[in-house]
Design a protein around this motif. Structure first.
Motif, PDB file in Angstrom:
ATOM      1  N   ALA A  12     -14.027  -3.919  -8.014  1.00 26.71           N
ATOM      2  CA  ALA A  12     -13.032  -2.865  -7.739  1.00 26.71           C
ATOM      3  C   ALA A  12     -11.940  -3.395  -6.811  1.00 26.71           C
ATOM      4  CB  ALA A  12     -13.727  -1.645  -7.124  1.00 26.71           C
ATOM      5  N   ILE A  13     -12.352  -4.166  -5.811  1.00 26.47           N
ATOM      6  CA  ILE A  13     -11.368  -4.736  -4.873  1.00 26.47           C
ATOM      7  C   ILE A  13     -10.449  -5.711  -5.610  1.00 26.47           C
ATOM      8  CG2 ILE A  13     -11.129  -6.300  -2.894  1.00 26.47           C
ATOM      9  CD1 ILE A  13     -13.719  -4.901  -1.767  1.00 26.47           C
ATOM     10  N   ALA A  14     -11.007  -6.529  -6.468  1.00 28.89           N
ATOM     11  CA  ALA A  14     -10.176  -7.482  -7.218  1.00 28.89           C
ATOM     12  C   ALA A  14      -9.156  -6.753  -8.086  1.00 28.89           C
ATOM     13  CB  ALA A  14     -11.068  -8.385  -8.074  1.00 28.89           C
ATOM     14  N   VAL A  49      -6.652   4.834  -8.491  1.00 27.35           N
ATOM     15  CA  VAL A  49      -8.088   4.535  -8.405  1.00 27.35           C
ATOM     16  C   VAL A  49      -8.370   3.228  -9.150  1.00 27.35           C
ATOM     17  CG1 VAL A  49     -10.387   5.313  -9.129  1.00 27.35           C
ATOM     18  CG2 VAL A  49      -8.745   6.958  -8.190  1.00 27.35           C
ATOM     19  N   TYR A  50      -9.159   2.349  -8.518  1.00 24.83           N
ATOM     20  CA  TYR A  50      -9.553   1.086  -9.129  1.00 24.83           C
ATOM     21  C   TYR A  50     -11.073   1.038  -9.186  1.00 24.83           C
ATOM     22  CZ  TYR A  50      -4.733   0.162  -8.041  1.00 24.83           C
ATOM     23  OH  TYR A  50      -3.366   0.270  -7.974  1.00 24.83           O
ATOM     24  N   ALA A  51     -11.585   0.546 -10.309  1.00 28.52           N
ATOM     25  CA  ALA A  51     -13.030   0.586 -10.512  1.00 28.52           C
ATOM     26  C   ALA A  51     -13.569  -0.804 -10.822  1.00 28.52           C
ATOM     27  CB  ALA A  51     -13.356   1.542 -11.653  1.00 28.52           C
ATOM     28  N   ALA A  58     -15.797   2.648  -7.151  1.00 24.60           N
ATOM     29  CA  ALA A  58     -14.398   3.053  -7.327  1.00 24.60           C
ATOM     30  C   ALA A  58     -13.774   3.166  -5.956  1.00 24.60           C
ATOM     31  CB  ALA A  58     -14.311   4.378  -8.076  1.00 24.60           C
ATOM     32  N   ILE A  59     -12.538   2.712  -5.852  1.00 25.06           N
ATOM     33  CA  ILE A  59     -11.817   2.830  -4.584  1.00 25.06           C
ATOM     34  C   ILE A  59     -10.464   3.469  -4.853  1.00 25.06           C
ATOM     35  CG2 ILE A  59     -12.970   0.922  -3.368  1.00 25.06           C
ATOM     36  CD1 ILE A  59     -10.889  -0.967  -4.212  1.00 25.06           C
ATOM     37  N   ARG A  60     -10.033   4.284  -3.892  1.00 21.76           N
ATOM     38  CA  ARG A  60      -8.676   4.823  -3.968  1.00 21.76           C
ATOM     39  C   ARG A  60      -7.817   4.010  -3.013  1.00 21.76           C
ATOM     40  NH1 ARG A  60      -7.224   9.286  -6.285  1.00 21.76           N
ATOM     41  NH2 ARG A  60      -9.282  10.255  -6.079  1.00 21.76           N
ATOM     42  N   ALA A  61      -6.636   3.615  -3.476  1.00 18.73           N
ATOM     43  CA  ALA A  61      -5.732   2.835  -2.638  1.00 18.73           C
ATOM     44  C   ALA A  61      -4.621   3.741  -2.107  1.00 18.73           C
ATOM     45  CB  ALA A  61      -5.174   1.662  -3.425  1.00 18.73           C
ATOM     46  N   ALA A  62      -3.799   3.174  -1.243  1.00 20.34           N
ATOM     47  CA  ALA A  62      -2.775   3.961  -0.551  1.00 20.34           C
ATOM     48  C   ALA A  62      -1.851   4.710  -1.512  1.00 20.34           C
ATOM     49  CB  ALA A  62      -1.979   3.050   0.369  1.00 20.34           C
ATOM     50  N   SER A  63      -1.577   4.156  -2.672  1.00 19.30           N
ATOM     51  CA  SER A  63      -0.688   4.821  -3.646  1.00 19.30           C
ATOM     52  C   SER A  63      -1.332   6.060  -4.255  1.00 19.30           C
ATOM     53  CB  SER A  63      -0.342   3.861  -4.793  1.00 19.30           C
ATOM     54  OG  SER A  63      -1.493   3.660  -5.598  1.00 19.30           O
ATOM     55  N   GLY A  64      -2.656   6.183  -4.111  1.00 21.58           N
ATOM     56  CA  GLY A  64      -3.397   7.264  -4.760  1.00 21.58           C
ATOM     57  C   GLY A  64      -4.113   6.794  -6.007  1.00 21.58           C
ATOM     58  N   VAL A  75      -6.334  -5.437  -5.778  1.00 23.62           N
ATOM     59  CA  VAL A  75      -5.420  -6.489  -5.312  1.00 23.62           C
ATOM     60  C   VAL A  75      -4.572  -7.000  -6.475  1.00 23.62           C
ATOM     61  CG1 VAL A  75      -5.303  -8.794  -4.285  1.00 23.62           C
ATOM     62  CG2 VAL A  75      -6.880  -7.097  -3.347  1.00 23.62           C
ATOM     63  N   ALA A  76      -5.175  -7.119  -7.644  1.00 22.09           N
ATOM     64  CA  ALA A  76      -4.422  -7.579  -8.816  1.00 22.09           C
ATOM     65  C   ALA A  76      -3.297  -6.613  -9.170  1.00 22.09           C
ATOM     66  CB  ALA A  76      -5.362  -7.757 -10.007  1.00 22.09           C
ATOM     67  N   ALA A  77      -3.491  -5.341  -8.827  1.00 20.66           N
ATOM     68  CA  ALA A  77      -2.461  -4.327  -9.107  1.00 20.66           C
ATOM     69  C   ALA A  77      -1.415  -4.268  -7.994  1.00 20.66           C
ATOM     70  CB  ALA A  77      -3.118  -2.958  -9.304  1.00 20.66           C
ATOM     71  N   GLY A  78      -1.590  -5.080  -6.961  1.00 22.25           N
ATOM     72  CA  GLY A  78      -0.577  -5.150  -5.911  1.00 22.25           C
ATOM     73  C   GLY A  78      -0.837  -4.279  -4.704  1.00 22.25           C
ATOM     74  N   GLU A  79      -2.079  -3.780  -4.564  1.00 24.03           N
ATOM     75  CA  GLU A  79      -2.379  -2.914  -3.422  1.00 24.03           C
ATOM     76  C   GLU A  79      -3.397  -3.579  -2.491  1.00 24.03           C
ATOM     77  OE1 GLU A  79      -1.928   1.211  -3.547  1.00 24.03           O
ATOM     78  OE2 GLU A  79      -2.425   1.289  -5.679  1.00 24.03           O
TER      79      GLU A  79
END
Ligand code: THU
Length: 130
Positions: A55-57, A34-36, A26-32, A60-64
């Motif tokens: 998780a990275i894909a 969480v992507y898994a 799981a990663i947290r992106a700048a917006s806060g 990125v797919a979500a625009g972050e």
């Protein structure tokens, strides 16, 4: 949702019939947000993908494109350590100070920064023509 809960949850859906080693990331992106992601293996073994890549894909797919923290979990005796390729993939979207938590279902945990995990990372600067 916490990184730990997100990674534990997605790990249960990992597709790992060849190694039987399920991994959740799981990663947290700048917006806060969480992507898994989980590992997705393939009968042609090298075609399998790691949890971190998933998780990275999703991020990125979500625009972050900026990771602020990351966590990886597996049912292993030692905190699961991202492979070399995943360290490079995480570094693409992380500053050196980003903490990466490596943990296990039983709670053994180790935290390292991206700079500690991948010192001397290949970066854009290496491609600049002097
Ligand atoms: N694996 C990951 O998904 N992430 C890691 O950080 C380490 C290894 C996966 C790849 C493969 O599906 C399985 O774990 C065994 O290597």
């Amino acid at each position: 949702m916490s990184l730990l809960d997100a990674a534990k949850d997605v790990r249960e859906r990992a597709y790992a019939p060849y190694s039987n080693f399920k991994v959740g990331a799981a990663i947290r992106a700048a917006s806060g947000a969480v992507y898994a992601g989980c590992n997705v293996e393939n009968v042609a073994y090298p075609e399998g993908t790691c949890a971190e890549a998933g998780a990275i894909a999703a991020m990125v797919a979500a625009g972050e494109t900026e990771i602020t923290e990351a966590l990886v979990i597996a049912d292993s005796p030692l905190p699961v350590s991202p492979c070399g390729g995943c360290r490079q993939k995480l570094a693409e979207f992380s500053k050196g100070s980003v903490p990466v938590t490596m943990t296990t279902l039983s709670g053994a945990t180790k935290v390292m920064t991206m700079a500690e995990l991948l010192p001397g990372a290949f970066a854009q600067a290496h491609m600049e023509i002097g």
